[in-house]
Scaffold this motif. Sequence first.
Motif, PDB file in Angstrom:
ATOM      1  N   THR A   1       0.846  -6.999  -1.020  1.00 44.73           N
ATOM      2  CA  THR A   1       2.279  -6.847  -0.793  1.00 44.73           C
ATOM      3  C   THR A   1       2.700  -5.467  -1.290  1.00 44.73           C
ATOM      4  N   VAL A   2       3.891  -5.056  -0.900  1.00 43.71           N
ATOM      5  CA  VAL A   2       4.381  -3.738  -1.323  1.00 43.71           C
ATOM      6  C   VAL A   2       4.493  -3.676  -2.844  1.00 43.71           C
ATOM      7  N   ARG A   3       5.006  -4.731  -3.454  1.00 43.14           N
ATOM      8  CA  ARG A   3       5.149  -4.747  -4.910  1.00 43.14           C
ATOM      9  C   ARG A   3       3.789  -4.662  -5.594  1.00 43.14           C
ATOM     10  N   SER A   4       2.844  -5.456  -5.093  1.00 42.63           N
ATOM     11  CA  SER A   4       1.502  -5.443  -5.681  1.00 42.63           C
ATOM     12  C   SER A   4       0.852  -4.067  -5.524  1.00 42.63           C
ATOM     13  N   ALA A   5       1.056  -3.457  -4.357  1.00 42.59           N
ATOM     14  CA  ALA A   5       0.501  -2.122  -4.115  1.00 42.59           C
ATOM     15  C   ALA A   5       1.101  -1.103  -5.069  1.00 42.59           C
TER      16      ALA A   5
ATOM     17  N   ASN B   1      -7.643   0.117  -3.317  1.00 43.27           N
ATOM     18  CA  ASN B   1      -7.500  -0.405  -1.959  1.00 43.27           C
ATOM     19  C   ASN B   1      -6.211  -1.218  -1.885  1.00 43.27           C
ATOM     20  N   LEU B   2      -5.249  -0.744  -1.117  1.00 40.79           N
ATOM     21  CA  LEU B   2      -3.933  -1.380  -1.027  1.00 40.79           C
ATOM     22  C   LEU B   2      -3.807  -2.307   0.172  1.00 40.79           C
TER      23      LEU B   2
ATOM     24  N   ASN C   1       1.042   7.271   0.760  1.00 39.31           N
ATOM     25  CA  ASN C   1       1.941   6.652   1.730  1.00 39.31           C
ATOM     26  C   ASN C   1       1.278   5.408   2.325  1.00 39.31           C
ATOM     27  N   ILE C   2       2.071   4.409   2.664  1.00 32.79           N
ATOM     28  CA  ILE C   2       1.515   3.174   3.218  1.00 32.79           C
ATOM     29  C   ILE C   2       2.266   2.761   4.484  1.00 32.79           C
ATOM     30  N   VAL C   3       1.580   1.967   5.308  1.00 34.26           N
ATOM     31  CA  VAL C   3       2.188   1.339   6.480  1.00 34.26           C
ATOM     32  C   VAL C   3       2.158  -0.164   6.244  1.00 34.26           C
ATOM     33  N   VAL C   4       3.308  -0.797   6.431  1.00 34.63           N
ATOM     34  CA  VAL C   4       3.467  -2.214   6.101  1.00 34.63           C
ATOM     35  C   VAL C   4       3.803  -3.004   7.359  1.00 34.63           C
ATOM     36  N   SER C   5       3.279  -4.224   7.438  1.00 32.96           N
ATOM     37  CA  SER C   5       3.559  -5.088   8.583  1.00 32.96           C
ATOM     38  C   SER C   5       5.029  -5.485   8.620  1.00 32.96           C
TER      39      SER C   5
ATOM     40  N   GLU D   1     -10.863   4.354  -2.897  1.00 34.54           N
ATOM     41  CA  GLU D   1     -12.009   4.899  -3.623  1.00 34.54           C
ATOM     42  C   GLU D   1     -12.107   6.417  -3.545  1.00 34.54           C
ATOM     43  N   SER D   2     -11.121   7.072  -2.907  1.00 37.57           N
ATOM     44  CA  SER D   2     -11.104   8.540  -2.923  1.00 37.57           C
ATOM     45  C   SER D   2     -10.748   9.015  -4.329  1.00 37.57           C
TER      46      SER D   2
END
Length: 239
Positions: A114-118, A109-110, A163-167, A153-154
Motif C-alpha cells: 500500500t502507499v502507506r506501507s511503501a 521493493n515497493l 516515484n511510484i505508480v499506484v493502482s 535493490e538498487s
Amino acid sequence: MLGRLFKLFVILTIIGVAFYFAFNIIMSALVHSKKEVVLPNVIGKSIYDATEELSNAGLGLKKDGEEFNQNVPAGVILRQNPSAGMNVREGKLVRVTISQGGEMTYVPNLVGQTVRSADISLGYSTLLMGEVSKKYSLKADKGIVLSQDIAAESSVDKDSVVNIVVSDGPPPEGVILMPDFVNKNLEEAEIWAARCGITLNVAGEKISNIKTNTVLKQSPESDTDVTDLESVSLCLSVA
C-alpha cells in the motif's frame, strides 16, 4: 667519593644542556634554510591531483580523515590545513579531509505494498517518496503499488526520491486494459479479443516442457490501455 660523583653529575648535565642547545640551533638552521612557498588550494581536487600539485611545490600531503558528503564525489578533498594562500616552508605536511561521497542505501521493493506501507519502507531506508501517479489496473487492487522508478535493490544515495505508480482499480466502462495472458492458454485470449473487437497477431516458438498454445510473451504488457488499438501480439509455445 660523593664529591667526585657530584662533579661527574655537573659535567654530564653541562654536556646535556650544550647538546640540547646545539641540536636546536642546527635544526633551526636547517628549517630556516628551506625557502618559503605559498600553499596552493587543493580543495575540490582529487587526492591524486592534490598530491602531485603539493609535491611540485615541495610540500607533502597527509590524509587527516574521511567524511560522507552528498555533494562531493568520493576521493575529492573537502578541507585542508593549513589554509591555501599561507606562506609555509618547503617540506611542510598539508593535512586534508577527503570525501567518501554520498552515504549509500538500498532501495526496497515497493511493488504490491500500500502507499502507506511503501512510505514507511522508504523511511526505514532513509529514502523519500516522490510523485504518486495512478493508473487503472486489472491485476492489483486500488491503492496498491504497481511500479517504482528506481528498481528494488538498487544502491542509491540516502535521501534519494523514489516515484511510484499506484493502482486506481479496474477501469471504467469504455476503457480496455490489456490482461496478463502470460502462462495462460490461447483460448482465454481469443475469448477476450472477440469480446473487445481486437485482433490477435499470433506467432509460435518451440519451447520444451511447456504445453502447446501457452502464451509465452505478449505486446503490449498487461494493464496497458488498448482502447484505441486494433490488434495485439502474442507469442505461443508450439509443438
